[in-house]
Design a protein around this motif. Structure first.
Motif, mmCIF file in Angstrom:
data_model
loop_
_atom_site.group_PDB
_atom_site.id
_atom_site.type_symbol
_atom_site.label_atom_id
_atom_site.label_comp_id
_atom_site.label_asym_id
_atom_site.label_seq_id
_atom_site.Cartn_x
_atom_site.Cartn_y
_atom_site.Cartn_z
ATOM 1 N N PHE A 67 0.802 -1.224 0.000
ATOM 2 C CA PHE A 67 0.000 0.000 0.000
ATOM 3 C C PHE A 67 0.834 1.274 0.000
ATOM 4 O O PHE A 67 0.388 2.300 -0.492
ATOM 5 C CB PHE A 67 -1.110 -0.012 1.060
ATOM 6 C CG PHE A 67 -0.685 0.051 2.495
ATOM 7 C CD1 PHE A 67 -0.965 -1.007 3.347
ATOM 8 C CD2 PHE A 67 -0.061 1.171 3.009
ATOM 9 C CE1 PHE A 67 -0.605 -0.945 4.679
ATOM 10 C CE2 PHE A 67 0.291 1.230 4.346
ATOM 11 C CZ PHE A 67 0.020 0.161 5.175
ATOM 12 N N VAL A 68 2.052 1.193 0.510
ATOM 13 C CA VAL A 68 2.915 2.367 0.380
ATOM 14 C C VAL A 68 3.346 2.518 -1.084
ATOM 15 O O VAL A 68 3.351 3.608 -1.648
ATOM 16 C CB VAL A 68 4.141 2.257 1.305
ATOM 17 C CG1 VAL A 68 5.157 3.339 0.999
ATOM 18 C CG2 VAL A 68 3.704 2.354 2.753
ATOM 19 N N GLY A 82 -8.777 5.561 -1.077
ATOM 20 C CA GLY A 82 -8.738 6.111 0.270
ATOM 21 C C GLY A 82 -10.102 6.585 0.710
ATOM 22 O O GLY A 82 -10.555 6.308 1.823
ATOM 23 N N LEU A 93 -7.798 -3.247 9.440
ATOM 24 C CA LEU A 93 -6.671 -2.786 10.254
ATOM 25 C C LEU A 93 -6.824 -3.209 11.703
ATOM 26 O O LEU A 93 -5.867 -3.663 12.336
ATOM 27 C CB LEU A 93 -6.567 -1.268 10.190
ATOM 28 C CG LEU A 93 -5.896 -0.688 8.956
ATOM 29 C CD1 LEU A 93 -5.939 0.825 8.999
ATOM 30 C CD2 LEU A 93 -4.456 -1.166 8.860
ATOM 31 N N VAL B 69 4.763 -2.291 15.165
ATOM 32 C CA VAL B 69 4.507 -2.678 13.777
ATOM 33 C C VAL B 69 3.015 -2.575 13.452
ATOM 34 O O VAL B 69 2.641 -2.021 12.419
ATOM 35 C CB VAL B 69 5.039 -4.099 13.503
ATOM 36 C CG1 VAL B 69 4.529 -4.610 12.172
ATOM 37 C CG2 VAL B 69 6.540 -4.104 13.519
ATOM 38 N N VAL B 70 2.163 -3.064 14.337
ATOM 39 C CA VAL B 70 0.739 -3.001 13.983
ATOM 40 C C VAL B 70 0.231 -1.559 13.986
ATOM 41 O O VAL B 70 -0.518 -1.170 13.086
ATOM 42 C CB VAL B 70 -0.166 -3.902 14.856
ATOM 43 C CG1 VAL B 70 0.184 -5.356 14.695
ATOM 44 C CG2 VAL B 70 -0.128 -3.515 16.303
ATOM 45 N N THR B 73 1.484 0.050 10.859
ATOM 46 C CA THR B 73 0.697 -0.370 9.703
ATOM 47 C C THR B 73 -0.594 0.437 9.651
ATOM 48 O O THR B 73 -1.021 0.884 8.586
ATOM 49 C CB THR B 73 0.385 -1.870 9.809
ATOM 50 O OG1 THR B 73 1.610 -2.571 10.020
ATOM 51 C CG2 THR B 73 -0.282 -2.376 8.561
ATOM 52 N N ILE B 74 -1.208 0.630 10.826
ATOM 53 C CA ILE B 74 -2.449 1.403 10.869
ATOM 54 C C ILE B 74 -2.217 2.817 10.354
ATOM 55 O O ILE B 74 -2.929 3.276 9.452
ATOM 56 C CB ILE B 74 -3.001 1.448 12.306
ATOM 57 C CG1 ILE B 74 -3.476 0.060 12.717
ATOM 58 C CG2 ILE B 74 -4.142 2.452 12.411
ATOM 59 C CD1 ILE B 74 -3.948 -0.029 14.136
ATOM 60 N N GLY B 76 0.087 4.006 8.523
ATOM 61 C CA GLY B 76 0.452 4.040 7.108
ATOM 62 C C GLY B 76 -0.765 4.002 6.197
ATOM 63 O O GLY B 76 -0.875 4.769 5.236
ATOM 64 N N LEU B 77 -1.702 3.095 6.501
ATOM 65 C CA LEU B 77 -2.887 2.999 5.656
ATOM 66 C C LEU B 77 -3.875 4.125 5.967
ATOM 67 O O LEU B 77 -4.537 4.662 5.081
ATOM 68 C CB LEU B 77 -3.555 1.634 5.849
ATOM 69 C CG LEU B 77 -4.631 1.251 4.829
ATOM 70 C CD1 LEU B 77 -4.081 1.311 3.418
ATOM 71 C CD2 LEU B 77 -5.145 -0.154 5.096
ATOM 72 N N SER B 80 -3.877 7.385 4.004
ATOM 73 C CA SER B 80 -4.634 7.409 2.744
ATOM 74 C C SER B 80 -6.130 7.442 2.993
ATOM 75 O O SER B 80 -6.884 8.021 2.220
ATOM 76 C CB SER B 80 -4.308 6.189 1.890
ATOM 77 O OG SER B 80 -2.983 6.245 1.455
ATOM 78 N N LEU B 81 -6.571 6.784 4.062
ATOM 79 C CA LEU B 81 -8.013 6.741 4.318
ATOM 80 C C LEU B 81 -8.538 8.093 4.776
ATOM 81 O O LEU B 81 -9.647 8.482 4.438
ATOM 82 C CB LEU B 81 -8.334 5.684 5.379
ATOM 83 C CG LEU B 81 -7.978 4.236 5.035
ATOM 84 C CD1 LEU B 81 -8.306 3.314 6.199
ATOM 85 C CD2 LEU B 81 -8.710 3.770 3.787
ATOM 86 N N MET B 87 -2.575 12.738 0.310
ATOM 87 C CA MET B 87 -1.715 11.639 -0.117
ATOM 88 C C MET B 87 -1.591 11.601 -1.634
ATOM 89 O O MET B 87 -0.563 11.190 -2.168
ATOM 90 C CB MET B 87 -2.238 10.303 0.403
ATOM 91 C CG MET B 87 -2.008 10.113 1.888
ATOM 92 S SD MET B 87 -0.281 10.307 2.387
ATOM 93 C CE MET B 87 0.333 8.669 2.070
ATOM 94 N N ALA B 95 6.765 10.414 -2.015
ATOM 95 C CA ALA B 95 6.605 8.967 -1.840
ATOM 96 C C ALA B 95 7.937 8.244 -1.670
ATOM 97 O O ALA B 95 7.995 7.171 -1.080
ATOM 98 C CB ALA B 95 5.854 8.384 -3.033
ATOM 99 N N LEU B 98 8.936 7.526 1.957
ATOM 100 C CA LEU B 98 7.968 6.582 2.529
ATOM 101 C C LEU B 98 8.269 5.167 2.052
ATOM 102 O O LEU B 98 8.217 4.199 2.812
ATOM 103 C CB LEU B 98 6.549 6.962 2.097
ATOM 104 C CG LEU B 98 5.766 7.912 2.985
ATOM 105 C CD1 LEU B 98 4.410 8.199 2.372
ATOM 106 C CD2 LEU B 98 5.583 7.332 4.364
ATOM 107 N N PHE B 99 8.601 5.073 0.791
ATOM 108 C CA PHE B 99 8.910 3.790 0.176
ATOM 109 C C PHE B 99 10.192 3.211 0.786
ATOM 110 O O PHE B 99 10.255 2.039 1.140
ATOM 111 C CB PHE B 99 9.085 4.048 -1.320
ATOM 112 C CG PHE B 99 9.075 2.826 -2.188
ATOM 113 C CD1 PHE B 99 7.949 2.033 -2.284
ATOM 114 C CD2 PHE B 99 10.182 2.513 -2.947
ATOM 115 C CE1 PHE B 99 7.949 0.933 -3.110
ATOM 116 C CE2 PHE B 99 10.177 1.408 -3.777
ATOM 117 C CZ PHE B 99 9.062 0.618 -3.855
ATOM 118 N N VAL B 102 9.892 1.575 4.183
ATOM 119 C CA VAL B 102 9.431 0.194 4.245
ATOM 120 C C VAL B 102 10.613 -0.762 4.144
ATOM 121 O O VAL B 102 10.675 -1.780 4.845
ATOM 122 C CB VAL B 102 8.404 -0.083 3.144
ATOM 123 C CG1 VAL B 102 7.858 -1.478 3.288
ATOM 124 C CG2 VAL B 102 7.284 0.923 3.212
#
Ligand code: HDD
Ligand code: HEM
Ligand code: HEM
Lengths: 338, 448
Positions: A67-68, A82, A93, B69-70, B73-74, B76-77, B80-81, B87, B95, B98-99, B102
């Protein structure tokens, strides 16, 4: 190859990686829970723990990478997906978070609560189901543009047979992939009982897999004829994938060549997965967003590709080390080493 | 509903997630370095206390990493949400880090997995130690990359904006912005500082509770020393950060200090209360010339006031308290660790007294409060901008409803995760007190 194609291929490959590694992980949790309920956990728990311990964080990174990466290569996906993915995304999530942390709490802390094992197993079914909704949405027909903003039509989504077909496929695929892989792994550890049990599960899920997969293709015919046409154009890819499935099942049936079986399994899913991706081309979201409209600028694309290559040069040797020390170390696998 | 407005709800959810993640992220960046230091000393001095220190810290660390980590992950996604428009724009230009982040995580995760499971695989301890280097490097590199992204939000660069369209993107220039040097170094150094004081607080807690084991004393002394060094670095770089803000985000600095009128030789205000109508401050402590020094390194320099900016572009004035909290705690911890270090060297008995140890125990959570306060300062101080001068939060936020509901769900999740972490860590160390580990170790066994 154009940069757009290169970008989506890299991302699709990582998504494939996540689907495979993640399925093994999710399925293992389900089988673990099921074996506790049916009081067969003495057979399975050991191999499942042994395999999962060192690799779970690595699994998660595949997902983050996807997703990144997609926001990097195709920034407009952030805008479209999004906006509409808020609720299914948040639910996935939260499930991922509960799963990841409780796994760690259990393994590094002290283990033993049955309730956790059960929750952990259930989350392994719900996560793939909620993530697979993205695939359904990308087929188009569920998103309206209202005042310039994309809005998800939940009613249409949840009443569509396509949605449920994809959800069921994702769950069945998780169980099948995981069962086949763990058959091989249990066999490698020399654990006869576990091998037999996993073999049984693998065979049990083989047929439902093919039925649901065909069901989706059938559904697409009415839901998204353009996509269906493109699938027919490359029908032979799915045909070969089907043949590999037959070979896999035949070998498992006759208890032969379990390492070859794992390769066949990967081959079968790779063909189906890339065949599906290729026939989806060029759309990221039917019919609003294609990989050409949504692509980032030249400079960013090139720098991402360069970063990706450098990153791989660094990661591949490290991953090799990880696998060598755990998955392929004879003593570790057989439980002689911690 | 509580959150009718998706913009406000998105801000609150981002605030919540980042505030929670940053605790684990800070531990994730700082603790590997501390493990490295302890293990290195242990190997050099052949002192098993230090080896066990590394080992026990690592055992706790894997639990916090998992939650890091969890939650990572939240976030990070969730970016966008909640901020799809941002974004989309940012994806075009920022980007790259950010890339790369990872990859840094990936690298760290792999070696951490190997490190934790291979304590007894190597005959030569130094080989095992080598595995820590990629862990620490990966953790710091990920902090570097993510903070680069945040720097970009404060001082956007590396592109031209023509008619609402982004052109001439240069991803490398976007990474090396004016905000980057101070921000990255301040964040990394404060993560080291906070981790050192956290581990010191744990050791002090054991001593305060009545243990008199050598192990805890060694651990406390070591971590106070390390913490002191990084707290000095944090204050120095913090001073540079002030100069950066004065130069590039003057409205932000003015808000930190409730500094309304542009003036020369400006005083620094500490605490106090504000009457926003009349722009009057009450009960505040004035330190003459100090603001001019913080902003420009010169007691007579001119500092721009808030009244020079349009009202709708000035940040909320509550950031003053966040800023003061951070600085106060920074100075306090510097003094506390300095006195401890010298006290031990010179044999002052009060640094071993129960009340002093209690102060150190409190210092651990306080330093984490400083981290939080620092982020609130920096992020709330950027309001109303999400990309300073280019995009406001109103323009960036999602248009979908239900964000308020998601806030409640995530709040519950974080309470569960936070409680789970505390519960599990306590159980691990309760079941394995140091005495038990030492005994096992002496028998040549494997301290689980
Ligand atoms: C242990 C934590 C800690 C401590 C003791 C300090 N800081 Fe800090 N500070 C941070 C933790 C932090 C942080 C969490 O790392 C921030 C938030 C965003 C950032 O870049 O770093 C920050 C930001 C930050 C900013 C805002 C930068 C921006 O908005 O771009 C300034 C001006 C300072 N700091 C200055 C100081 C000074 C003069 C200190 C004197 C002692 C100090 N800090 C101690
Ligand atoms: C100073 C701020 C931050 C630092 C130092 C930091 C550091 C870390 C660290 C060290 C981890 C790995 C877990 C661990 O080792 O504990 C982590 C996880 C993560 N962080 Fe943060 N983080 C910060 C803020 C953010 C922000 C703002 C984002 C969102 C863009 C983010 C995204 C992530 C992601 C996606 C992960 C999970 C990666 C994985 O699955 O391995 N972090 N973060
Ligand atoms: C690295 C550690 C970071 C921390 C701890 C942090 C902290 C915060 C906090 C506390 C807020 C709330 C401010 C408010 O409500 O006014 C906020 C806002 C926000 N941050 Fe950061 N931030 C970090 C970095 C980043 C990065 C790297 C990104 C983007 C990639 C980011 C994106 C945002 C966004 C979109 C908002 C919402 C807009 C706003 O309300 O200001 N942050 N952040």
């Amino acid at each position: 190859m154009s940069l757009e194609i290169l970008g989506i291929t890299v991302l699709w490959t990582f998504l494939f990686g996540y689907v495979m590694v993640g399925s093994i992980d999710y399925g293992a949790g389900v089988f673990n829970a099921y074996s506790i309920i049916t009081k067969k956990d003495h057979i399975l728990s050991k191999i499942i723990q042994r395999y999962l311990s060192p690799v779970w964080e690595v699994t998660n990174v595949f997902f983050v990478f996807f997703f990144v990466g997609i926001v990097g290569f195709f920034p407009q996906t952030a805008y479209y997906f999004g906006t509409i993915f808020l609720i299914p995304g948040s639910i996935a999530l939260i499930l991922l978070a509960i799963r990841g942390s409780y796994y760690a709490f259990e393994t590094y802390g002290s283990r033993g609560h049955k309730g956790y094992a059960f929750m952990y197993g259930m989350s392994g079914l719900f996560i793939p189901a909620s993530l697979s909704i993205v695939l359904t949405i990308s087929e188009g027909g569920f998103v309206d543009i209202v005042n310039g903003d994309p809005v998800l039509n939940y009613w249409a989504l949840f009443t569509s047979p396509l949605t449920w077909a994809i959800v069921v496929l994702s769950v069945v695929a998780v169980l099948y992939i995981s069962a086949v892989f763990l058959t091989w792994y249990a066999n490698k550890t020399g654990d006869k009982d576990a091998t037999e049990l996993m073999r049984k599960y693998a065979l049990a899920w083989a047929l439902p897999l093919i039925i649901t997969a065909s069901g989706i293709i059938f559904e697409l015919r009415s839901h998204n004829p353009a996509h269906f046409e493109r699938i027919l154009d490359i029908w032979w890819v799915f045909g070969v994938s089907f043949l590999l499935w037959i070979a896999t099942v035949a070998l498992i049936w006759s208890r032969k060549k379990y390492s070859l079986v794992v390769w066949l399994l990967f081959g079968q899913f790779a063909l189906a997965f890339f065949g599906y991706g290729f026939s989806h081309y060029p759309y990221l979201l039917y019919p609003h967003l294609s990989i050409y409209e949504g692509f980032t600028n030249q400079a960013m694309a090139i720098s991402l590709v360069v970063a990706f290559i450098l990153g791989l040069l660094m990661l591949i040797p490290s991953l090799y080390l990880l696998l060598k020390l755990f998955l392929f170390d004879k003593d570790y696998v057989k439980g002689k080493r911690k | 509903m509580l959150f009718e407005d998706p913009v406000f709800a998105s801000r609150m959810l981002t605030l919540l997630t980042l505030t929670f993640h940053i605790i684990y992220a800070t531990i994730g960046v700082g603790v590997p370095l501390m493990i490295m230091i302890a293990q290195w000393i242990g190997i050099r001095k052949n002192d098993m206390h230090y080896i066990l220190m590394a080992r026990r810290w690592a055992r706790g660390f894997v639990v916090t990493v998992a939650v890091g980590v969890v939650t990572g992950t939240i976030i990070g996604l969730q970016l966008s949400l909640l901020w799809p428009n941002f974004m989309e724009l940012a994806g075009n230009i920022i980007a790259l880090p950010l890339f790369m982040e990872v990859f840094a995580f990936f690298f760290e995760a792999i070696f951490l997995g190997i490190y934790v499971y291979t304590w007894d695989r190597f005959d030569d301890q130094r080989k095992h130690f080598l595995l820590l280097i990629p862990v620490a490097l990966g953790a710091t590199a990920s902090a570097f990359f993510i903070t680069v992204v945040n720097s970009f939000m404060n001082a956007p660069a590396g592109f031209d904006f023509v008619d609402g369209q982004l052109v001439h993107a240069n991803p490398i220039a976007a990474m090396f912005t004016a905000a980057m040097p101070t921000k990255v170094s301040h964040v990394i150094v404060t993560a080291y500082m906070a981790s050192a004081f956290l581990l010191a607080a744990i050791a002090a807690f054991k001593l305060w509770k009545g243990s008199s084991h050598e192990y805890h004393k060694k651990s406390l002394y070591l971590m106070m020393k390390v913490g002191f060094i990084f707290s000095v670095a944090a204050a120095l770089i913090g001073d540079f950060s002030g100069k950066y803000v004065a130069e590039y985000q003057p409205e932000k600095l003015a808000a930190f200090e409730w500094h309304f009128e542009t003036e020369e030789g400006a005083p620094l205000l500490l605490y106090g209360a504000l009457d926003e109508e009349n722009q009057e401050t009450k009960y505040a402590i004035h330190i003459p010339f100090a603001l001019s020094i913080l902003a420009h390194g010169n007691p007579m320099a001119e500092v721009t006031g808030l009244n020079e900016f349009p009202q709708e572009e000035t940040p909320p004035l509550v950031v003053h308290y966040f800023f003061d909290t951070m600085v106060t705690i920074g100075v306090f911890m510097m003094a506390l660790s300095f006195i401890y270090w010298f006290g031990i060297k010179l044999g002052w008995s009060f640094v071993r007294a129960s009340w002093y140890r209690l102060l150190i125990v409190i210092g651990g959570p306080l330093t984490f409060l400083a981290i939080e306060a620092g982020w609130w300062t920096a992020e709330v101080g950027r309001q109303p901008w999400i990309l300073r001068g280019i995009m406001t939060v109103d323009q960036a936020a999602t248009s979908s409803d239900y964000v308020g509901w998601m806030f409640i769900l995530f709040l519950i999740l974080y309470i569960v995760l936070g409680a789970g972490t505390v519960f599990v860590l306590r159980r691990i160390f309760k079941n394995n007190p140091i005495e038990k580990d030492l005994e096992k170790y002496n028998k040549g066994g494997d301290p689980a």
